[in-house]
Design a protein around this motif. Structure first.
Motif, PDB file in Angstrom:
ATOM      1  N   ALA A  59      19.212  70.732 -22.686  1.00 31.58           N
ATOM      2  CA  ALA A  59      20.636  70.838 -22.365  1.00 31.58           C
ATOM      3  C   ALA A  59      20.993  69.950 -21.171  1.00 31.58           C
ATOM      4  O   ALA A  59      22.036  69.281 -21.159  1.00 31.58           O
ATOM      5  N   LEU A  60      20.139  69.919 -20.144  1.00 33.82           N
ATOM      6  CA  LEU A  60      20.385  69.035 -19.004  1.00 33.82           C
ATOM      7  C   LEU A  60      20.204  67.570 -19.396  1.00 33.82           C
ATOM      8  O   LEU A  60      20.910  66.697 -18.869  1.00 33.82           O
ATOM      9  N   HIS A  61      19.280  67.301 -20.298  1.00 31.81           N
ATOM     10  CA  HIS A  61      19.123  65.954 -20.868  1.00 31.81           C
ATOM     11  C   HIS A  61      20.445  65.517 -21.496  1.00 31.81           C
ATOM     12  O   HIS A  61      20.925  64.396 -21.284  1.00 31.81           O
ATOM     13  N   TYR A  62      21.046  66.423 -22.258  1.00 31.56           N
ATOM     14  CA  TYR A  62      22.369  66.190 -22.868  1.00 31.56           C
ATOM     15  C   TYR A  62      23.402  65.922 -21.777  1.00 31.56           C
ATOM     16  O   TYR A  62      24.192  64.972 -21.865  1.00 31.56           O
ATOM     17  N   SER A  63      23.417  66.757 -20.748  1.00 32.72           N
ATOM     18  CA  SER A  63      24.424  66.627 -19.687  1.00 32.72           C
ATOM     19  C   SER A  63      24.364  65.270 -19.017  1.00 32.72           C
ATOM     20  O   SER A  63      25.393  64.596 -18.842  1.00 32.72           O
ATOM     21  N   PHE A  64      23.170  64.838 -18.652  1.00 34.16           N
ATOM     22  CA  PHE A  64      23.019  63.558 -17.951  1.00 34.16           C
ATOM     23  C   PHE A  64      23.422  62.383 -18.840  1.00 34.16           C
ATOM     24  O   PHE A  64      24.144  61.482 -18.416  1.00 34.16           O
ATOM     25  N   LEU A  65      22.927  62.381 -20.089  1.00 39.75           N
ATOM     26  CA  LEU A  65      23.186  61.235 -20.967  1.00 39.75           C
ATOM     27  C   LEU A  65      24.661  61.124 -21.328  1.00 39.75           C
ATOM     28  O   LEU A  65      25.226  60.022 -21.356  1.00 39.75           O
ATOM     29  N   LEU A  66      25.298  62.257 -21.632  1.00 39.16           N
ATOM     30  CA  LEU A  66      26.715  62.191 -22.004  1.00 39.16           C
ATOM     31  C   LEU A  66      27.590  61.862 -20.803  1.00 39.16           C
ATOM     32  O   LEU A  66      28.609  61.172 -20.939  1.00 39.16           O
ATOM     33  N   PHE A  67      27.209  62.327 -19.617  1.00 37.88           N
ATOM     34  CA  PHE A  67      27.957  61.962 -18.407  1.00 37.88           C
ATOM     35  C   PHE A  67      27.938  60.444 -18.229  1.00 37.88           C
ATOM     36  O   PHE A  67      28.987  59.815 -18.025  1.00 37.88           O
ATOM     37  N   LEU A  68      26.747  59.844 -18.335  1.00 35.23           N
ATOM     38  CA  LEU A  68      26.647  58.389 -18.216  1.00 35.23           C
ATOM     39  C   LEU A  68      27.355  57.700 -19.367  1.00 35.23           C
ATOM     40  O   LEU A  68      28.028  56.675 -19.189  1.00 35.23           O
ATOM     41  N   GLY A  69      27.232  58.258 -20.564  1.00 33.60           N
ATOM     42  CA  GLY A  69      27.828  57.638 -21.748  1.00 33.60           C
ATOM     43  C   GLY A  69      29.327  57.530 -21.662  1.00 33.60           C
ATOM     44  O   GLY A  69      29.911  56.490 -21.974  1.00 33.60           O
ATOM     45  N   TYR A  70      29.978  58.597 -21.211  1.00 37.03           N
ATOM     46  CA  TYR A  70      31.441  58.569 -21.142  1.00 37.03           C
ATOM     47  C   TYR A  70      31.949  57.646 -20.043  1.00 37.03           C
ATOM     48  O   TYR A  70      33.075  57.135 -20.124  1.00 37.03           O
ATOM     49  N   LEU A  71      31.159  57.422 -19.011  1.00 40.20           N
ATOM     50  CA  LEU A  71      31.562  56.459 -17.994  1.00 40.20           C
ATOM     51  C   LEU A  71      31.328  55.022 -18.449  1.00 40.20           C
ATOM     52  O   LEU A  71      32.104  54.119 -18.120  1.00 40.20           O
ATOM     53  N   LEU A  72      30.279  54.797 -19.240  1.00 42.15           N
ATOM     54  CA  LEU A  72      29.919  53.441 -19.653  1.00 42.15           C
ATOM     55  C   LEU A  72      30.674  52.969 -20.885  1.00 42.15           C
ATOM     56  O   LEU A  72      30.979  51.778 -21.013  1.00 42.15           O
ATOM     57  N   TYR A  73      31.007  53.882 -21.800  1.00 41.99           N
ATOM     58  CA  TYR A  73      31.586  53.480 -23.086  1.00 41.99           C
ATOM     59  C   TYR A  73      33.010  54.011 -23.205  1.00 41.99           C
ATOM     60  O   TYR A  73      33.219  55.214 -23.317  1.00 41.99           O
ATOM     61  N   PRO A  74      33.992  53.124 -23.179  1.00 39.91           N
ATOM     62  CA  PRO A  74      35.394  53.552 -23.171  1.00 39.91           C
ATOM     63  C   PRO A  74      35.861  54.045 -24.541  1.00 39.91           C
ATOM     64  O   PRO A  74      35.281  53.716 -25.576  1.00 39.91           O
ATOM     65  N   MET A  75      36.926  54.824 -24.524  1.00 45.78           N
ATOM     66  CA  MET A  75      37.541  55.295 -25.768  1.00 45.78           C
ATOM     67  C   MET A  75      38.105  54.128 -26.561  1.00 45.78           C
ATOM     68  O   MET A  75      37.971  54.053 -27.777  1.00 45.78           O
ATOM     69  N   SER A  76      38.749  53.209 -25.848  1.00 45.25           N
ATOM     70  CA  SER A  76      39.321  52.022 -26.474  1.00 45.25           C
ATOM     71  C   SER A  76      38.585  50.785 -25.989  1.00 45.25           C
ATOM     72  O   SER A  76      38.536  50.526 -24.784  1.00 45.25           O
ATOM     73  N   LYS A  77      37.999  50.041 -26.904  1.00 46.01           N
ATOM     74  CA  LYS A  77      37.263  48.843 -26.527  1.00 46.01           C
ATOM     75  C   LYS A  77      38.201  47.713 -26.092  1.00 46.01           C
ATOM     76  O   LYS A  77      37.822  46.862 -25.289  1.00 46.01           O
ATOM     77  N   LYS A  78      39.419  47.721 -26.621  1.00 45.05           N
ATOM     78  CA  LYS A  78      40.369  46.667 -26.269  1.00 45.05           C
ATOM     79  C   LYS A  78      41.019  46.919 -24.907  1.00 45.05           C
ATOM     80  O   LYS A  78      41.345  45.978 -24.187  1.00 45.05           O
TER      81      LYS A  78
END
Length: 639
Positions: A59-78
């Protein structure tokens, strides 16, 4: 490969797919850097001396990866900057829903596994957030697949008839199974992701940070530069070594290809062929021990076959694959009359080894710990420590505190895409187990193949190709391992051979049109047409389709007497060479159509698992070579 024109985006090549990251502000960059370090330190701690229940660690593995993921990968690429505030909120929410399980799992057990409304809300949010970040990091296919399986279990499975009918489960039970149970998103696949995969990605990040990548390229040039078609052979050699570290075909292609492709073009290879060589060789990187990508760890966990055994039996097939690509390179180079690299461009092997001999130490430590009986997780941690210590043996590569912190941050960042794919795959696997779909799919394959092992393998190869058009390699292997491996084992194929066949075929999407990320990445570097490059790479990677057949029909995986294994390796290698000659239409000279057909027949005889036919094929191979030498000599004398 399409070129991203927006200056505020960059390509992420650390995973198995190409995605667009946002350009971070100084503040956010520091946050990602700091959280990346904490993430890596947490995984090192929990996999060595730390004690934590498996589901809470995941669960903490999930927390760390998704936290980084949402900061690195935007909702809109454009327009990544427009959704930044939303993405920060989602990042924090992702972290909290993972922490929620850690804080309240014991309360659930105290209620005899009866979830309350906050439990169900946290579970629903966790699933939605995981599917969304998977869309951002790997495209639509995996999220659609996850949504389909969830819908099948919840609602529309009851509308299917016969074998595929499923009455459905209620939403409370589904949320519980996906969030709290050991076969959901924090289950087996998450365990593999938070242990083996994370630590080996971190191991690779430390190796690259210490300068091992440059050393591998220089070593390849020193060893292969003096031979005909040297730069292309160097690409094959370097990609095998780099793939052993990175475990990613796309990262391999871009990492080594930025150096090898221009060199191949410079010496006379066409852009299309240069790109195809790099793509085919980089795809083989995931087959090369000791790391082999995430699929090898999943294979070990599911089959309970020791990881060391998988590594040991994989060396020879991987070398045979790289030899097949090298055969194409050698014959093409001779065919177009290329010369070796100039001597002044080739470094001396002794000088290269003198500068970077210490990079062998971590690999030796890693393999030594594995052979001594330590777990892959502990071995990877020992390997990471060995990288730091061995870097101190050379002033140019010495890692200080800043370099170590950079390596920790890079490892976590490189893990985001692969880790998220694995976590989302947990949804698919959980539903497959819940509804019993694996057995149903195996029964379907058996029915279509009529009990034929060969037809079953062909169906699996086709399924892997179709899945590979939308799924990354690891996800493709996971789906096929669950759905198709039982079909092979039911027909008498050994568990090891069945999973190795699927593991190899799951790689084919990297080089098989119409969707072949490794080939398209190489085409972007070479300036060649992507689709043409894809077809050329598909041709060069023929070993990817032939060698898995040997797993089933021969003792190549050391599932028989050692003398039979040796016979298989010799005859199959000659058969692969004859197969390449048949495809290229050239050996010592240009072949006519009859000679090409004869070489094709000889290749079949050498590859067919029958000693008498192998002897005939070997005699035919020698006869063909001698005949060519005789005709060349006679032509020279006549001239």
């Amino acid at each position: 490969m399409s070129q991203v024109e927006n200056k505020k985006t960059q390509e992420d090549l650390s995973g198995e797919v190409i995605t667009v990251q946002r350009e971070l502000s100084n503040t956010l960059e520091k946050v990602v850097y700091f959280v990346g370090i904490i993430t890596s330190l947490f995984h090192l701690w929990v996999n060595t001396v730390g004690i934590m229940p498996e589901i809470q660690r995941n669960a903490l593995h999930y927390s760390f990866l998704l936290f980084l993921g949402y900061l690195l990968y935007p909702m809109s690429k454009k327009h990544p900057e427009k959704t930044l505030k939303i993405d920060i909120i989602l990042a924090v929410l992702s972290f909290l829903v993972g922490v929620y399980l850690v804080l309240f799992e014991n309360a659930l057990h105290a209620r005899n596994e009866v979830p309350i409304l906050p439990d169900l809300i946290a579970a629903a949010i966790a699933i939605v957030l995981l599917i969304e970040i998977t869309r951002r990091t790997s495209g639509l296919v995996i999220p659609i697949l996850a949504a389909f399986f969830l819908g099948y279990a919840l609602y529309f499975g009851k509308y299917f008839s016969g074998l595929w009918n499923f009455p459905g489960v209620n939403i409370q039970r589904l949320l519980y199974r996906m969030y709290f149970a050991p076969d959901g998103i924090f289950g087996t696949i998450a365990t593999i992701s938070s242990t083996f995969v994370f630590l080996f990605v971190l191991f690779g990040a430390f190796l690259i940070k210490s300068g091992a990548g440059d050393f591998i390229i220089k070593l390849a040039v020193a060893i292969m530069g003096r031979s005909i078609g040297g730069p292309a052979k160097m690409a094959v050699f370097a990609s095998g070594l780099m793939g052993s570290v990175s475990g990613s075909a796309v990262a391999n292609t871009v990492g080594t290809g930025s150096i090898t492709i221009p060199m191949m073009k410079k010496t006379g290879f066409s852009p299309k062929f240069a790109a195809a060589v790099e793509a085919a060789a980089s795809t083989g990187g995931q087959l090369m021990p000791p790391i082999m990508g995430a699929g090898a760890f999943i294979m070990s966990q599911w089959t309970q076959i020791p990881y060391l055994k998988i590594v040991a039996v994989s060396f020879i097939p991987a070398i045979m694959y790289f030899l097949t690509v090298a055969f194409f390179v050698h014959l093409r180079a001779k065919k177009i009359g290329l010369k070796p690299l100039p001597k002044e461009e080739i470094p001396k092997i002794s000088e290269v080894l003198k500068e970077g001999w210490q990079f062998f130490i971590p690999i030796i430590v890693l393999m030594g710990f594995l052979m001594y009986g330590y777990t892959p997780t502990y071995s990877a941690c020992a390997g990471i420590a060995a990288i730091v210590v061995s870097s101190w043996f050379n002033k140019k590569t010495r890692m200080g505190i800043k370099d170590i912190l950079d390596g920790l941050a890079l490892g976590a960042k490189n893990m985001v895409t692969t880790g998220i794919i694995l976590l989302c795959s947990g949804i698919v696997i959980g539903i497959v187990l819940l509804v019993g779909m694996g057995i149903k799919f195996s029964m379907l394959i058996q029915s279509l193949s009529g009990g034929s092992v060969l037809l079953t393998i062909i169906f699996i190869a086709l399924a892997s190709l179709i899945l590979g058009m939308g799924l990354p390699v690891t996800a493709s292997y996971i789906v096929l391992a669950v759905l198709a491996a039982p079909a092979l084992t039911m027909l008498g194929v050994s568990l090891l051979a069945a999973h190795m066949v699927i593991f190899w075929y799951s790689q084919d999407a990297n080089v098989t049109p119409p969707v072949c990320l490794a080939a398209y990445s190489a085409a972007g570097i070479a300036g060649s047409k992507p689709l043409e490059t894809g077809f050329e790479a598909w041709k060069l990677a023929k070993g990817l389709y032939i060698i898995p057949l040997l797993f089933v029909y021969t003792p190549l995986l050391f599932e028989g007497p050692i003398i039979n294994v040796i016979e298989t390796v010799i005859s199959a290698t000659l058969g692969l060479y004859a197969f390449v000659v048949f495809f290229e239409g050239y050996q010592l000279r240009q072949l006519n159509i009859i000679e090409r057909i004869i070489f094709g027949v000889v290749a079949y005889l050498l590859l067919f698992p029958h000693r008498f036919l192998t002897i005939i094929g070997f005699a035919g191979f020698i006869a063909l070579i001698l005949l060519q030498k005789f005709t060349i000599k006679r032509a020279e004398n006549a001239g």
